[in-house]
Design a protein around this motif. Sequence first.
Motif, PDB file in Angstrom:
ATOM      1  N   LEU A 185      42.653  22.236  38.427  1.00  0.00           N
ATOM      2  CA  LEU A 185      42.778  23.633  38.007  1.00  0.00           C
ATOM      3  C   LEU A 185      44.073  23.875  37.249  1.00  0.00           C
ATOM      4  CD1 LEU A 185      41.382  25.349  41.219  1.00  0.00           C
ATOM      5  CD2 LEU A 185      40.257  25.187  38.984  1.00  0.00           C
ATOM      6  N   LYS A 186      45.145  23.190  37.617  1.00  0.00           N
ATOM      7  CA  LYS A 186      46.419  23.332  36.897  1.00  0.00           C
ATOM      8  C   LYS A 186      46.303  22.849  35.460  1.00  0.00           C
ATOM      9  CE  LYS A 186      49.430  23.211  40.891  1.00  0.00           C
ATOM     10  NZ  LYS A 186      50.371  22.440  41.705  1.00  0.00           N
ATOM     11  N   ALA A 187      45.333  21.990  35.187  1.00  0.00           N
ATOM     12  CA  ALA A 187      45.116  21.497  33.826  1.00  0.00           C
ATOM     13  C   ALA A 187      44.520  22.576  32.920  1.00  0.00           C
ATOM     14  CB  ALA A 187      44.212  20.263  33.850  1.00  0.00           C
ATOM     15  N   ILE A 188      44.032  23.659  33.506  1.00  0.00           N
ATOM     16  CA  ILE A 188      43.491  24.786  32.728  1.00  0.00           C
ATOM     17  C   ILE A 188      44.629  25.776  32.532  1.00  0.00           C
ATOM     18  CG2 ILE A 188      41.779  26.637  32.648  1.00  0.00           C
ATOM     19  CD1 ILE A 188      40.068  24.913  34.579  1.00  0.00           C
ATOM     20  N   ASP A 189      45.163  25.829  31.328  1.00  0.00           N
ATOM     21  CA  ASP A 189      46.365  26.623  31.046  1.00  0.00           C
ATOM     22  C   ASP A 189      46.231  28.107  31.377  1.00  0.00           C
ATOM     23  OD1 ASP A 189      47.749  24.392  30.170  1.00  0.00           O
ATOM     24  OD2 ASP A 189      47.161  24.683  28.079  1.00  0.00           O
ATOM     25  N   LEU A 190      45.039  28.640  31.306  1.00  0.00           N
ATOM     26  CA  LEU A 190      44.852  30.073  31.556  1.00  0.00           C
ATOM     27  C   LEU A 190      45.120  30.468  33.012  1.00  0.00           C
ATOM     28  CD1 LEU A 190      41.581  30.703  29.528  1.00  0.00           C
ATOM     29  CD2 LEU A 190      43.899  31.359  28.897  1.00  0.00           C
ATOM     30  N   ILE A 191      44.941  29.548  33.940  1.00  0.00           N
ATOM     31  CA  ILE A 191      45.087  29.869  35.357  1.00  0.00           C
ATOM     32  C   ILE A 191      46.559  29.966  35.711  1.00  0.00           C
ATOM     33  CG2 ILE A 191      44.625  29.105  37.717  1.00  0.00           C
ATOM     34  CD1 ILE A 191      42.075  27.778  36.596  1.00  0.00           C
ATOM     35  N   LYS A 192      46.950  31.108  36.311  1.00  0.00           N
ATOM     36  CA  LYS A 192      48.354  31.374  36.624  1.00  0.00           C
ATOM     37  C   LYS A 192      48.713  31.156  38.090  1.00  0.00           C
ATOM     38  CE  LYS A 192      48.989  32.976  32.453  1.00  0.00           C
ATOM     39  NZ  LYS A 192      49.205  31.990  31.456  1.00  0.00           N
ATOM     40  N   HIS A 193      47.702  31.148  38.998  1.00  0.00           N
ATOM     41  CA  HIS A 193      47.988  31.047  40.431  1.00  0.00           C
ATOM     42  C   HIS A 193      46.808  30.365  41.120  1.00  0.00           C
ATOM     43  CE1 HIS A 193      49.861  32.325  44.228  1.00  0.00           C
ATOM     44  NE2 HIS A 193      48.636  32.553  44.651  1.00  0.00           N
ATOM     45  N   ILE A 194      47.121  29.420  42.021  1.00  0.00           N
ATOM     46  CA  ILE A 194      46.099  28.710  42.806  1.00  0.00           C
ATOM     47  C   ILE A 194      46.556  28.714  44.255  1.00  0.00           C
ATOM     48  CG2 ILE A 194      44.871  26.521  43.160  1.00  0.00           C
ATOM     49  CD1 ILE A 194      45.774  25.844  40.198  1.00  0.00           C
ATOM     50  N   VAL A 238      39.916  35.364  40.197  1.00  0.00           N
ATOM     51  CA  VAL A 238      40.319  36.767  40.160  1.00  0.00           C
ATOM     52  C   VAL A 238      41.024  37.048  38.844  1.00  0.00           C
ATOM     53  CG1 VAL A 238      41.606  38.592  41.335  1.00  0.00           C
ATOM     54  CG2 VAL A 238      40.570  36.737  42.671  1.00  0.00           C
ATOM     55  N   THR A 239      40.483  38.005  38.092  1.00  0.00           N
ATOM     56  CA  THR A 239      41.042  38.390  36.797  1.00  0.00           C
ATOM     57  C   THR A 239      41.214  39.900  36.748  1.00  0.00           C
ATOM     58  OG1 THR A 239      38.816  38.512  35.873  1.00  0.00           O
ATOM     59  CG2 THR A 239      40.005  36.440  35.567  1.00  0.00           C
ATOM     60  N   ASP A 240      42.034  40.352  35.838  1.00  0.00           N
ATOM     61  CA  ASP A 240      42.176  41.797  35.622  1.00  0.00           C
ATOM     62  C   ASP A 240      40.938  42.308  34.906  1.00  0.00           C
ATOM     63  OD1 ASP A 240      44.815  42.178  36.691  1.00  0.00           O
ATOM     64  OD2 ASP A 240      45.570  41.114  34.925  1.00  0.00           O
ATOM     65  N   GLU A 277      49.579  42.706  49.770  1.00  0.00           N
ATOM     66  CA  GLU A 277      50.150  41.376  49.573  1.00  0.00           C
ATOM     67  C   GLU A 277      51.184  41.388  48.461  1.00  0.00           C
ATOM     68  OE1 GLU A 277      47.449  38.259  48.850  1.00  0.00           O
ATOM     69  OE2 GLU A 277      46.378  38.514  50.730  1.00  0.00           O
ATOM     70  N   GLU A 278      51.975  40.311  48.462  1.00  0.00           N
ATOM     71  CA  GLU A 278      52.837  40.100  47.315  1.00  0.00           C
ATOM     72  C   GLU A 278      51.931  39.872  46.120  1.00  0.00           C
ATOM     73  OE1 GLU A 278      55.987  37.251  47.561  1.00  0.00           O
ATOM     74  OE2 GLU A 278      56.206  37.594  49.708  1.00  0.00           O
ATOM     75  N   ASN A 279      52.324  40.439  45.006  1.00  0.00           N
ATOM     76  CA  ASN A 279      51.480  40.328  43.821  1.00  0.00           C
ATOM     77  C   ASN A 279      51.495  38.897  43.295  1.00  0.00           C
ATOM     78  OD1 ASN A 279      49.728  41.353  41.975  1.00  0.00           O
ATOM     79  ND2 ASN A 279      51.242  42.512  40.837  1.00  0.00           N
ATOM     80  N   TRP A 280      50.343  38.404  42.875  1.00  0.00           N
ATOM     81  CA  TRP A 280      50.227  37.086  42.274  1.00  0.00           C
ATOM     82  C   TRP A 280      49.670  37.274  40.878  1.00  0.00           C
ATOM     83  CZ3 TRP A 280      45.041  37.863  42.468  1.00  0.00           C
ATOM     84  CH2 TRP A 280      44.510  38.403  43.630  1.00  0.00           C
ATOM     85  N   GLU A 281      50.089  36.378  40.007  1.00  0.00           N
ATOM     86  CA  GLU A 281      49.655  36.465  38.618  1.00  0.00           C
ATOM     87  C   GLU A 281      48.168  36.176  38.493  1.00  0.00           C
ATOM     88  OE1 GLU A 281      52.396  35.226  35.265  1.00  0.00           O
ATOM     89  OE2 GLU A 281      53.038  33.904  36.916  1.00  0.00           O
TER      90      GLU A 281
END
Length: 144
Positions: free
Chosen positions: A13-22, A72-74, A35-39
């Motif tokens: 999943l880290k290889a997919i640049d669009l993903i900001k948090h796992i 999870v996306t905006d 919760e603390e906000n995650w990107e």
Amino acid sequence: MRKELYRMLCRELKAIDLIKHIDLWNHNVEFIEQEENWERPAVFVEFCPIQWNAIVPGVEYRAEPLIKLHIVTDWEGSSAEGSELQEDALKVFDLSGLLHAQLAGLSGETFLELDLVESDTNHNHEDIVESIEVYQCVAIKRLQ
């Protein structure tokens, strides 16, 4: 099996640049305000209950567990059909395809043949979209 699979999923999943948090799933979107906000986009990994079948009782077991990936996306949607805003908002579903291209067939020492079996969308949130991609694999557990 879960530890190895989680580590491999994180690597892929880290290889997919669009993903900001796992992270591991912990009903994250249900308590998003607390919760603390995650990107975002974020991917949370949920391991469903595993029912093991003894191949050699007490020694070797196999299962076909389900693993849910909560994407999870905006939400940037518009209620106006056919609008350019709506087309941009529908791009949230493109991420599922990127994940599948990266993960299909993934195997390790304790699991084989990860593949997509179900897709779902959680519509219960105002500002986010949660796409749930359900994968299945063959899991192996050997004792001794």
